[in-house]
Design a protein around this motif. Structure first.
Motif, PDB file in Angstrom:
ATOM      1  N   VAL A  48      -2.495  -0.362   4.457  1.00 14.54           N
ATOM      2  CA  VAL A  48      -1.990  -1.498   3.498  1.00 14.54           C
ATOM      3  C   VAL A  48      -1.440  -2.631   4.193  1.00 14.54           C
ATOM      4  CG1 VAL A  48      -1.936   0.103   1.644  1.00 14.54           C
ATOM      5  CG2 VAL A  48       0.004  -0.483   2.978  1.00 14.54           C
ATOM      6  N   SER A  49      -1.202  -3.826   3.455  1.00 17.42           N
ATOM      7  CA  SER A  49      -0.670  -5.030   4.099  1.00 17.42           C
ATOM      8  C   SER A  49       0.892  -4.699   4.010  1.00 17.42           C
ATOM      9  CB  SER A  49      -1.359  -6.300   3.461  1.00 17.42           C
ATOM     10  OG  SER A  49      -0.737  -6.301   2.101  1.00 17.42           O
ATOM     11  N   SER A  50       1.624  -5.705   4.717  1.00 16.55           N
ATOM     12  CA  SER A  50       3.044  -5.692   4.575  1.00 16.55           C
ATOM     13  C   SER A  50       3.453  -6.327   3.249  1.00 16.55           C
ATOM     14  CB  SER A  50       3.534  -6.857   5.722  1.00 16.55           C
ATOM     15  OG  SER A  50       3.179  -6.456   6.999  1.00 16.55           O
ATOM     16  N   GLY A  51       4.465  -5.681   3.031  1.00 17.94           N
ATOM     17  CA  GLY A  51       5.043  -6.182   1.526  1.00 17.94           C
ATOM     18  C   GLY A  51       5.962  -4.878   0.890  1.00 17.94           C
ATOM     19  N   MET A  52       6.277  -5.198  -0.234  1.00 20.39           N
ATOM     20  CA  MET A  52       7.256  -4.264  -0.784  1.00 20.39           C
ATOM     21  C   MET A  52       6.409  -3.292  -1.810  1.00 20.39           C
ATOM     22  SD  MET A  52      10.501  -5.261  -0.658  1.00 20.39           S
ATOM     23  CE  MET A  52      11.203  -4.511  -1.938  1.00 20.39           C
ATOM     24  N   TYR A  53       6.820  -2.108  -1.674  1.00 19.53           N
ATOM     25  CA  TYR A  53       6.530  -0.868  -2.379  1.00 19.53           C
ATOM     26  C   TYR A  53       7.223   0.001  -3.118  1.00 19.53           C
ATOM     27  CZ  TYR A  53       2.098  -2.341   0.092  1.00 19.53           C
ATOM     28  OH  TYR A  53       1.065  -3.012   0.771  1.00 19.53           O
ATOM     29  N   ILE A  54       6.883   0.581  -3.923  1.00 21.28           N
ATOM     30  CA  ILE A  54       7.974   1.531  -4.663  1.00 21.28           C
ATOM     31  C   ILE A  54       7.441   3.133  -4.394  1.00 21.28           C
ATOM     32  CG2 ILE A  54       8.802   2.141  -6.857  1.00 21.28           C
ATOM     33  CD1 ILE A  54       8.257  -0.572  -7.879  1.00 21.28           C
TER      34      ILE A  54
END
Length: 72
Positions: A48-54
């Motif tokens: 997955v790409s960089s970023g915010m996840y929960i």
């Protein structure tokens, strides 16, 4: 990858899932029986790409969530 601790309050089925911010299921870290206790888990976000996840963890009818930032 990112590591985190999960505290299982009572033995039973535990699910630990990763979601995007728009609610799409991204990955299943664990889904099955666990004994009560504290566990260290690692999520490998290579696909997955960089970023915010929960990250959401559910056990015995209780669900907790935590935002994580994945930086590559």
């Amino acid at each position: 990858s990112t590591s985190f601790d999960i505290n299982v309050g009572q033995a039973g089925n535990v699910s630990v899932m990763v979601y995007s911010l728009n609610g799409q299921l991204i990955d299943m870290i664990h889904n099955g029986s666990m004994d009560a206790g504290t566990y260290n888990m690692t999520w490998n976000g290579d696909n997955v790409s960089s970023g915010m996840y929960i990250i959401k963890a559910s056990n015995a009818g209780i669900t907790t969530s935590q935002k994580v930032m994945l930086v590559k």
